[in-house]
Design a protein around this motif. Structure first.
Motif, mmCIF file in Angstrom:
data_model
loop_
_atom_site.group_PDB
_atom_site.id
_atom_site.type_symbol
_atom_site.label_atom_id
_atom_site.label_comp_id
_atom_site.label_asym_id
_atom_site.label_seq_id
_atom_site.Cartn_x
_atom_site.Cartn_y
_atom_site.Cartn_z
ATOM 1 N N VAL A 129 0.842 -1.199 0.000
ATOM 2 C CA VAL A 129 0.000 0.000 0.000
ATOM 3 C C VAL A 129 0.876 1.247 0.000
ATOM 4 O O VAL A 129 2.094 1.168 0.165
ATOM 5 N N GLY A 130 0.236 2.411 -0.145
ATOM 6 C CA GLY A 130 0.963 3.673 -0.075
ATOM 7 C C GLY A 130 1.488 3.920 1.327
ATOM 8 O O GLY A 130 1.012 3.323 2.301
ATOM 9 N N SER A 131 2.449 4.816 1.456
ATOM 10 C CA SER A 131 3.050 5.114 2.769
ATOM 11 C C SER A 131 2.025 5.613 3.774
ATOM 12 O O SER A 131 2.182 5.432 4.975
ATOM 13 N N ASP A 132 0.952 6.236 3.268
ATOM 14 C CA ASP A 132 -0.106 6.733 4.152
ATOM 15 C C ASP A 132 -1.212 5.697 4.370
ATOM 16 O O ASP A 132 -2.250 5.994 4.941
ATOM 17 N N GLY A 133 -0.989 4.475 3.880
ATOM 18 C CA GLY A 133 -1.972 3.413 4.031
ATOM 19 C C GLY A 133 -3.006 3.369 2.916
ATOM 20 O O GLY A 133 -3.886 2.510 2.921
ATOM 21 N N SER A 134 -2.893 4.272 1.958
ATOM 22 C CA SER A 134 -3.870 4.314 0.866
ATOM 23 C C SER A 134 -3.692 3.119 -0.070
ATOM 24 O O SER A 134 -2.598 2.581 -0.215
ATOM 25 N N LEU A 135 -4.780 2.734 -0.678
ATOM 26 C CA LEU A 135 -4.762 1.610 -1.616
ATOM 27 C C LEU A 135 -4.413 2.160 -2.996
ATOM 28 O O LEU A 135 -5.239 2.792 -3.644
ATOM 29 N N THR A 136 -3.195 1.907 -3.403
ATOM 30 C CA THR A 136 -2.732 2.403 -4.699
ATOM 31 C C THR A 136 -2.149 1.259 -5.499
ATOM 32 O O THR A 136 -1.731 0.241 -4.956
ATOM 33 N N GLY A 137 -2.148 1.424 -6.800
ATOM 34 C CA GLY A 137 -1.403 0.566 -7.693
ATOM 35 C C GLY A 137 -1.692 -0.913 -7.652
ATOM 36 O O GLY A 137 -0.875 -1.672 -7.156
ATOM 37 N N TYR A 138 -2.838 -1.331 -8.174
ATOM 38 C CA TYR A 138 -3.104 -2.756 -8.312
ATOM 39 C C TYR A 138 -3.621 -3.003 -9.720
ATOM 40 O O TYR A 138 -4.628 -2.425 -10.133
ATOM 41 N N ALA A 139 -2.941 -3.887 -10.448
ATOM 42 C CA ALA A 139 -3.287 -4.140 -11.848
ATOM 43 C C ALA A 139 -4.718 -4.640 -12.000
ATOM 44 O O ALA A 139 -5.350 -4.410 -13.030
ATOM 45 N N GLY A 140 -5.244 -5.293 -10.991
ATOM 46 C CA GLY A 140 -6.606 -5.818 -11.050
ATOM 47 C C GLY A 140 -7.671 -4.817 -10.671
ATOM 48 O O GLY A 140 -8.855 -5.136 -10.685
ATOM 49 N N GLY A 141 -7.258 -3.621 -10.313
ATOM 50 C CA GLY A 141 -8.208 -2.594 -9.890
ATOM 51 C C GLY A 141 -8.212 -2.453 -8.379
ATOM 52 O O GLY A 141 -8.074 -3.434 -7.655
ATOM 53 N N ILE A 142 -8.366 -1.222 -7.945
ATOM 54 C CA ILE A 142 -8.340 -0.929 -6.505
ATOM 55 C C ILE A 142 -9.457 -1.670 -5.768
ATOM 56 O O ILE A 142 -9.261 -2.130 -4.645
ATOM 57 N N TRP A 143 -10.611 -1.849 -6.400
ATOM 58 C CA TRP A 143 -11.708 -2.538 -5.709
ATOM 59 C C TRP A 143 -11.333 -3.981 -5.383
ATOM 60 O O TRP A 143 -11.703 -4.501 -4.325
ATOM 61 N N ARG A 144 -10.570 -4.630 -6.272
ATOM 62 C CA ARG A 144 -10.138 -6.007 -5.990
ATOM 63 C C ARG A 144 -9.100 -6.022 -4.868
ATOM 64 O O ARG A 144 -9.106 -6.905 -4.012
ATOM 65 N N LYS A 145 -8.199 -5.062 -4.909
ATOM 66 C CA LYS A 145 -7.186 -4.969 -3.845
ATOM 67 C C LYS A 145 -7.874 -4.802 -2.496
ATOM 68 O O LYS A 145 -7.548 -5.489 -1.529
ATOM 69 N N LYS A 146 -8.863 -3.908 -2.446
ATOM 70 C CA LYS A 146 -9.604 -3.673 -1.204
ATOM 71 C C LYS A 146 -10.315 -4.952 -0.760
ATOM 72 O O LYS A 146 -10.276 -5.318 0.412
ATOM 73 N N TRP A 147 -10.940 -5.653 -1.704
ATOM 74 C CA TRP A 147 -11.640 -6.887 -1.374
ATOM 75 C C TRP A 147 -10.669 -7.905 -0.783
ATOM 76 O O TRP A 147 -10.956 -8.540 0.240
ATOM 77 N N LEU A 148 -9.515 -8.092 -1.446
ATOM 78 C CA LEU A 148 -8.529 -9.075 -0.982
ATOM 79 C C LEU A 148 -8.012 -8.727 0.414
ATOM 80 O O LEU A 148 -7.889 -9.609 1.277
#
Length: 166
Positions: A129-148
């Motif tokens: 994740v980003g240094s601030d805890g943000s969900l950034t940079g996932y090839a599958g889309g941020i929604w998938r990263k959040k789900w995982l």
């Protein structure tokens, strides 16, 4: 000797997983944005991968035990191996990953290598994740990263005003 790659598709809560590999290992796992019919007869070389991914999505697996054979540069492969050190249910920032990798100046190159990871979920680039805890940079889309990440760490923190309506 060239080994023909086999492919299998199966449905997951985040889309249809496409798995490619042969007897030398799993080469790629991606989740498609389009629906594809589930493979009826999974090739022998992909059966363990399908089973372990199903266990993961059913909440019964936190670690994968598969032979993998991703295609990438030596640098990318080294970065992908470093991702395997991030425990299930935990995250690490790109900066922390760079420090653990041993080169804080390589943060952008490491992030780019993460983005080229062909083995989604099994090599857990979604845990960065980003240094601030943000969900950034996932090839599958941020929604998938959040789900995982929510799947791996179901402890939900609620906002004080989440259910408050005016």
């Amino acid at each position: 000797m060239f080994l023909e790659s086999k492919t299998a598709y199966f449905n997951t809560p985040i889309g249809t997983a496409k798995i490619v590999g042969n007897k030398n290992g799993i080469q790629s796992i991606i989740v498609l944005d389009t629906s594809v019919e589930t493979t009826k007869e999974v090739p022998l070389c992909l059966q363990a991968c399908v089973a372990q991914l199903q266990e993961y999505f059913n909440g019964r697996r936190t670690h994968f035990d598969l032979t993998v054979n991703p295609k990438g540069t030596p640098f990318q492969i080294k970065v992908w191996k470093s991702l395997l050190k991030i425990p299930y249910g935990k995250t690490k920032s790109y900066l922390e990953q760079s420090k653990a990798f041993g080169d804080i100046k390589a943060v952008r190159a490491i992030a780019a290598a993460n983005g080229k990871n062909p083995l989604w979920i099994v090599i857990p680039c979604h845990r960065v994740v980003g240094s601030d805890g943000s969900l950034t940079g996932y090839a599958g889309g941020i929604w998938r990263k959040k789900w995982l990440l929510n799947h791996e760490n179901p402890t939900k923190q609620q906002s004080l005003f989440e259910d408050f309506s005016y």
